[in-house]
Design an enzyme around this catalytic site. Sequence first.
Site, mmCIF file in Angstrom:
data_model
loop_
_atom_site.group_PDB
_atom_site.id
_atom_site.type_symbol
_atom_site.label_atom_id
_atom_site.label_comp_id
_atom_site.label_asym_id
_atom_site.label_seq_id
_atom_site.Cartn_x
_atom_site.Cartn_y
_atom_site.Cartn_z
ATOM 1 N N VAL A 1 29.894 40.736 37.066
ATOM 2 C CA VAL A 1 31.190 41.411 37.068
ATOM 3 C C VAL A 1 31.990 40.873 38.246
ATOM 4 C CG1 VAL A 1 32.374 43.629 37.317
ATOM 5 C CG2 VAL A 1 30.258 43.490 35.982
ATOM 6 N N ASP B 1 35.953 40.646 40.380
ATOM 7 C CA ASP B 1 36.787 41.561 41.179
ATOM 8 C C ASP B 1 37.766 42.371 40.324
ATOM 9 O OD1 ASP B 1 37.998 38.999 40.607
ATOM 10 O OD2 ASP B 1 39.681 39.645 41.845
ATOM 11 N N THR C 1 42.858 34.428 34.101
ATOM 12 C CA THR C 1 42.948 35.887 34.159
ATOM 13 C C THR C 1 44.415 36.293 34.115
ATOM 14 O OG1 THR C 1 40.924 36.096 35.420
ATOM 15 C CG2 THR C 1 42.550 37.830 35.758
ATOM 16 N N GLY D 1 41.319 34.574 40.757
ATOM 17 C CA GLY D 1 40.610 33.562 41.533
ATOM 18 C C GLY D 1 39.128 33.835 41.413
HETATM 19 N N1 ASP Z 1 38.954 36.950 39.249
HETATM 20 C C1 ASP Z 1 38.314 36.699 37.989
HETATM 21 C C2 ASP Z 1 36.842 36.929 38.126
HETATM 22 O O1 ASP Z 1 36.270 36.483 39.083
HETATM 23 C C3 ASP Z 1 38.537 35.314 37.470
HETATM 24 C C4 ASP Z 1 39.940 34.786 37.535
HETATM 25 O O2 ASP Z 1 40.826 35.341 38.146
HETATM 26 O O3 ASP Z 1 40.172 33.756 36.906
HETATM 27 O O4 ASP Z 1 36.260 37.483 37.229
#
Ligand code: ASP
Length: 356
Positions: free
Chosen positions: A240, A242, A211, A263
């Site tokens: 969906v 965060d 991300t 995360g």
């Molecule tokens: N936070 C993102 C989600 O859970 C994924 C990520 O940060 O890699 O969609």
Amino acid sequence: MKKIRFRSLRLLPLLAVLMGATHTLAQTTDKPVQAAAGSDFVLAVHGGAGNYNKMTAEQIEMRRTAMLQAIRVGYAVLAHGGASIDAVEATLRVLEDTGQFDAGKGSYYTQEGVPEMDAAIMDGHTLSTGAVASVQHIANPIHLARLVMEKTPHVLLVGRGAEEFAKSQGIELVSPYYFYSEREWRRYQQANPARENKEKSALPGDEEHGTVGAVALDQAGNLAAGTTTGGTARKMPGRVGDSPIIGAGTYANNASCAVSATGTGEYFLRNIVAADICERVRYLHIPLEQAANDVVMKELAEQHGDGGVIALDPHGNVATPFNTSGMLTGTVRTDGKITLKGWARNAEPMVVDANP
Ligand code: ASP
């Protein structure tokens, strides 16, 4: 001679962002940028928390290069006196286009083998904010989030409605092939389908994440934050995370701070991580670093919630805690020195000039 030319072009990068011309911006930043007089500014960017040990040295290098390219674009906006929200959008658009991260072109696939992307952007001065979730045909979800913020009375549009709105704004809907890459196809095939329907499959522990997010403080003293993602690998269709949820993965308020998280989103949702960090700063009057560390390194870690944040306050303090083995970040201030770090916990930071 050069200086005079640049003065006359001061607002070009900003105009280019507003017109959606990222390429023009990238070209503009090939030349040295002189910071305009004003308060000090800061841009901090992340490229995902997770286990970078699973990536090859070449892949890490490609991510660092992409991040440098994006930061230079964002730096140019801020150095020319542009708004933090423009810098955040411009930076993230470049990262979406590079295909190196779990965002835009490089987004991870769902269980159905197509990307579903989420993004949010927030202006800390006005608290205006916009977000999109579960979009499948949008090359730059962060731009669509910005349009939701500016052109609708709403904060969050999802799926078909978000894409209909995109069309109404003249945004081309791209085919799923736009998001095809061998790397993502392999990741999709290698994931373990037997675990898919259990919660664990959506909560991958110290997995590789990609991300992207940015927080910025501009010369006028305004904060902004943005996050854009394809979510977790092989997530359930319709899931969906965060990132597009204001207060969970993305938040900005001049009264406290700006945060972009990365995360496993389910933990960040349950703990309203971004808002929690900012409200601790605002109501407990504790330093940003302490607030961010308490949330990420203690509370999330105790729950095995893997990830990290980039956080920035109106004084220019930056905190980048992560409880995973890595989180690639890049930070640049008025002096134009870009510091890249985090591909391993003890990686020696690299310092690179914003003017190549
Ligand atoms: N936070 C993102 C989600 O859970 C994924 C990520 O940060 O890699 O969609």
